[in-house]
Scaffold this motif. Structure first.
Motif, PDB file in Angstrom:
ATOM      1  N   THR A 194      -6.727   7.181  -0.763  1.00 24.89           N
ATOM      2  CA  THR A 194      -7.718   6.997  -1.408  1.00 24.89           C
ATOM      3  C   THR A 194      -7.359   6.111  -2.446  1.00 24.89           C
ATOM      4  OG1 THR A 194      -7.210   8.956  -2.892  1.00 24.89           O
ATOM      5  CG2 THR A 194      -8.773   9.178  -1.005  1.00 24.89           C
ATOM      6  N   VAL A 195      -6.272   6.049  -3.236  1.00 20.76           N
ATOM      7  CA  VAL A 195      -6.093   5.080  -4.153  1.00 20.76           C
ATOM      8  C   VAL A 195      -6.031   3.439  -3.506  1.00 20.76           C
ATOM      9  CG1 VAL A 195      -4.119   4.441  -5.557  1.00 20.76           C
ATOM     10  CG2 VAL A 195      -4.573   6.698  -5.573  1.00 20.76           C
ATOM     11  N   PRO A 196      -5.748   3.353  -2.570  1.00 23.68           N
ATOM     12  CA  PRO A 196      -5.950   2.001  -2.070  1.00 23.68           C
ATOM     13  C   PRO A 196      -7.335   1.479  -1.974  1.00 23.68           C
ATOM     14  CG  PRO A 196      -4.306   3.136  -0.569  1.00 23.68           C
ATOM     15  CD  PRO A 196      -4.627   4.117  -1.478  1.00 23.68           C
ATOM     16  N   LEU A 197      -8.305   2.523  -1.629  1.00 25.56           N
ATOM     17  CA  LEU A 197      -9.758   2.124  -1.895  1.00 25.56           C
ATOM     18  C   LEU A 197     -10.014   1.859  -3.119  1.00 25.56           C
ATOM     19  CD1 LEU A 197     -11.163   4.821   0.409  1.00 25.56           C
ATOM     20  CD2 LEU A 197     -10.794   2.516   0.998  1.00 25.56           C
ATOM     21  N   LEU A 198      -9.583   2.670  -4.290  1.00 21.44           N
ATOM     22  CA  LEU A 198      -9.861   2.288  -5.566  1.00 21.44           C
ATOM     23  C   LEU A 198      -9.133   0.807  -6.174  1.00 21.44           C
ATOM     24  CD1 LEU A 198     -10.537   2.961  -8.706  1.00 21.44           C
ATOM     25  CD2 LEU A 198      -8.141   4.039  -8.744  1.00 21.44           C
ATOM     26  N   PRO A 246     -14.286  -8.261  -6.706  1.00 24.12           N
ATOM     27  CA  PRO A 246     -13.759  -7.171  -7.456  1.00 24.12           C
ATOM     28  C   PRO A 246     -14.748  -6.939  -8.738  1.00 24.12           C
ATOM     29  CG  PRO A 246     -12.233  -8.609  -6.733  1.00 24.12           C
ATOM     30  CD  PRO A 246     -13.307  -9.300  -6.298  1.00 24.12           C
ATOM     31  N   LEU A 247     -14.834  -5.755  -9.030  1.00 25.58           N
ATOM     32  CA  LEU A 247     -15.570  -5.350 -10.308  1.00 25.58           C
ATOM     33  C   LEU A 247     -14.779  -5.972 -11.408  1.00 25.58           C
ATOM     34  CD1 LEU A 247     -16.062  -1.462  -9.788  1.00 25.58           C
ATOM     35  CD2 LEU A 247     -17.690  -3.409  -9.371  1.00 25.58           C
ATOM     36  N   LYS A 248     -15.744  -6.407 -12.426  1.00 23.33           N
ATOM     37  CA  LYS A 248     -15.068  -6.876 -13.847  1.00 23.33           C
ATOM     38  C   LYS A 248     -15.109  -5.996 -14.816  1.00 23.33           C
ATOM     39  CE  LYS A 248     -17.174 -11.629 -12.992  1.00 23.33           C
ATOM     40  NZ  LYS A 248     -18.087 -12.549 -13.357  1.00 23.33           N
ATOM     41  N   VAL A 249     -13.803  -5.632 -15.196  1.00 22.30           N
ATOM     42  CA  VAL A 249     -13.611  -4.600 -16.042  1.00 22.30           C
ATOM     43  C   VAL A 249     -12.546  -5.187 -17.064  1.00 22.30           C
ATOM     44  CG1 VAL A 249     -14.117  -2.565 -14.498  1.00 22.30           C
ATOM     45  CG2 VAL A 249     -11.793  -3.367 -14.760  1.00 22.30           C
ATOM     46  N   SER A 250     -12.651  -4.677 -18.347  1.00 24.40           N
ATOM     47  CA  SER A 250     -11.640  -4.943 -19.305  1.00 24.40           C
ATOM     48  C   SER A 250     -10.502  -3.632 -19.381  1.00 24.40           C
ATOM     49  CB  SER A 250     -12.384  -4.944 -20.715  1.00 24.40           C
ATOM     50  OG  SER A 250     -13.189  -3.594 -21.140  1.00 24.40           O
ATOM     51  N   ALA A 279      -8.762  -1.568  -4.040  1.00 25.39           N
ATOM     52  CA  ALA A 279      -9.618  -2.598  -3.591  1.00 25.39           C
ATOM     53  C   ALA A 279     -10.908  -3.256  -4.282  1.00 25.39           C
ATOM     54  CB  ALA A 279     -10.023  -2.211  -1.843  1.00 25.39           C
ATOM     55  N   CYS A 280     -11.398  -2.085  -4.870  1.00 26.76           N
ATOM     56  CA  CYS A 280     -12.404  -2.309  -5.791  1.00 26.76           C
ATOM     57  C   CYS A 280     -12.383  -3.050  -7.001  1.00 26.76           C
ATOM     58  CB  CYS A 280     -13.320  -1.197  -6.051  1.00 26.76           C
ATOM     59  SG  CYS A 280     -13.970  -0.075  -4.689  1.00 26.76           S
ATOM     60  N   LEU A 281     -11.016  -3.273  -7.525  1.00 23.88           N
ATOM     61  CA  LEU A 281     -10.780  -3.813  -8.814  1.00 23.88           C
ATOM     62  C   LEU A 281      -9.663  -5.117  -8.644  1.00 23.88           C
ATOM     63  CD1 LEU A 281      -9.865  -0.751 -10.697  1.00 23.88           C
ATOM     64  CD2 LEU A 281     -11.859  -1.641 -10.761  1.00 23.88           C
ATOM     65  N   PRO A 282      -9.854  -5.947  -9.707  1.00 23.15           N
ATOM     66  CA  PRO A 282      -8.914  -6.974  -9.583  1.00 23.15           C
ATOM     67  C   PRO A 282      -7.481  -6.759  -9.595  1.00 23.15           C
ATOM     68  CG  PRO A 282     -10.625  -7.413 -11.378  1.00 23.15           C
ATOM     69  CD  PRO A 282     -10.612  -5.845 -10.895  1.00 23.15           C
ATOM     70  N   PRO A 283      -6.498  -7.390  -8.964  1.00 22.27           N
ATOM     71  CA  PRO A 283      -5.187  -6.720  -8.891  1.00 22.27           C
ATOM     72  C   PRO A 283      -4.612  -6.503 -10.147  1.00 22.27           C
ATOM     73  CG  PRO A 283      -5.507  -8.566  -7.463  1.00 22.27           C
ATOM     74  CD  PRO A 283      -6.965  -8.601  -8.179  1.00 22.27           C
ATOM     75  N   ASP A 284      -4.909  -7.400 -11.284  1.00 18.22           N
ATOM     76  CA  ASP A 284      -4.359  -7.189 -12.595  1.00 18.22           C
ATOM     77  C   ASP A 284      -4.643  -6.002 -13.320  1.00 18.22           C
ATOM     78  OD1 ASP A 284      -6.749  -8.502 -13.040  1.00 18.22           O
ATOM     79  OD2 ASP A 284      -5.911  -9.315 -14.850  1.00 18.22           O
ATOM     80  N   LYS A 285      -5.792  -5.296 -12.634  1.00 13.88           N
ATOM     81  CA  LYS A 285      -6.487  -4.223 -13.472  1.00 13.88           C
ATOM     82  C   LYS A 285      -6.091  -2.761 -12.979  1.00 13.88           C
ATOM     83  CE  LYS A 285      -8.546  -6.448 -16.724  1.00 13.88           C
ATOM     84  NZ  LYS A 285      -7.991  -6.409 -18.219  1.00 13.88           N
ATOM     85  N   CYS A 327      -9.265  -3.214   3.698  1.00 11.47           N
ATOM     86  CA  CYS A 327      -9.281  -1.648   3.698  1.00 11.47           C
ATOM     87  C   CYS A 327      -7.954  -1.443   4.356  1.00 11.47           C
ATOM     88  CB  CYS A 327     -10.423  -1.200   4.086  1.00 11.47           C
ATOM     89  SG  CYS A 327     -10.758  -1.027   5.756  1.00 11.47           S
ATOM     90  N   SER A 328      -7.612  -2.312   5.418  1.00 11.79           N
ATOM     91  CA  SER A 328      -6.159  -2.031   6.226  1.00 11.79           C
ATOM     92  C   SER A 328      -6.333  -0.801   7.057  1.00 11.79           C
ATOM     93  CB  SER A 328      -5.055  -1.820   5.141  1.00 11.79           C
ATOM     94  OG  SER A 328      -4.786  -2.755   4.484  1.00 11.79           O
ATOM     95  N   ARG A 329      -7.832  -0.818   7.376  1.00 18.02           N
ATOM     96  CA  ARG A 329      -7.922   0.560   8.501  1.00 18.02           C
ATOM     97  C   ARG A 329      -8.417  -0.066   9.762  1.00 18.02           C
ATOM     98  NH1 ARG A 329      -9.157   5.519   6.627  1.00 18.02           N
ATOM     99  NH2 ARG A 329     -11.023   5.773   8.113  1.00 18.02           N
ATOM    100  N   PRO A 330      -8.182   0.567  10.807  1.00 19.62           N
ATOM    101  CA  PRO A 330      -8.581   0.201  12.138  1.00 19.62           C
ATOM    102  C   PRO A 330     -10.081  -0.268  12.082  1.00 19.62           C
ATOM    103  CG  PRO A 330      -7.782   2.239  12.697  1.00 19.62           C
ATOM    104  CD  PRO A 330      -7.637   2.025  10.890  1.00 19.62           C
TER     105      PRO A 330
END
Length: 224
Positions: free
Chosen positions: A37-41, A17-21, A43-49, A1-4
């Protein structure tokens, strides 16, 4: 998460990462970069998604990949309005993987990006039909049902993937973020709509007639 370490959110992120199409393109106004907040999103998904593009203006010459995405018939843009179709209706008819563009910014910033970039009017325009209240309680929203970008993405992916657990998983780090902030002195922010209706709005009323009219509409339950 890159937070302290003291306020680390990694324990609240999914182990894998969540499996999504459905793929996401987050168009982020430069002023939103530091709100985290977007970095948290992402971090939940594959980089290509989950791809994030920061800026105000997006021309076809500078962003050929984005232009290709916008011209794809399976691409959607999440932006409410009279011409937008409810996402639930689109999801029922969709059988192939889609890409969704979400604009990350205040309402005025998002409006500026949407209307001043012709590429963003090529995809099918969709909106969320939901009455859920934002859980991003450390930031003031215009109305009770205005959602943060992360929350919009969570609801949209849940609808497109037909998987209710996605929303719960993506919202978990946001809930933890707000909890940490509240423990360290942050205050719960009610929406501007709530403050106005309950006589709690303590800032000077705007002199600009257009802004004043918008506030009057909020008080009178008129959709803006």
């Amino acid at each position: 998460c890159s937070r302290p370490q003291k306020v680390c959110l990694c324990p609240f992120l999914p182990i894998h990462p969540l499996k999504v199409s459905t793929g996401l393109y987050i168009i982020q106004h430069p002023a939103e970069v530091m709100l985290r907040t977007v970095p948290l999103l992402a971090a939940c998904l594959p980089p290509d998604k989950c791809k994030i593009l920061v800026g105000r203006r997006f021309s076809e010459d500078r962003y050929p990949e984005l232009a290709t995405v916008c011209r794809n018939p399976n691409t959607l843009i999440l932006y409410p309005g009279a011409e937008a179709t409810n996402l639930e209706e689109v999801a029922v008819m969709s059988s192939s993987p889609s890409v969704m563009i979400i604009i990350d910014g205040t309402w005025s910033q998002a409006k500026d990006i949407f209307y001043k970039n012709s590429l963003f009017r090529l995809p099918k325009q969709v909106q969320l039909k939901t009455n859920i209240s934002s859980q991003y309680v450390i930031r003031t929203q215009p109305t009770n049902t205005c959602l943060s970008t992360l929350e919009c993405a969570a609801v949209a992916l849940t609808i497109m993937e037909k998987n209710k657990s996605i929303q719960e998983t993506i919202l978990r780090p946001l809930q933890a973020l707000c909890s940490f902030q509240l423990q360290h002195g942050a205050q719960i922010h009610h929406s501007k709509e709530h403050l106005l209706k309950n006589g709690l709005y303590d800032k000077p009323m705007p002199k600009n007639k257009r802004k004043l009219r918008r506030m009057e509409l909020l008080v009178n339950n008129v959709k803006i």
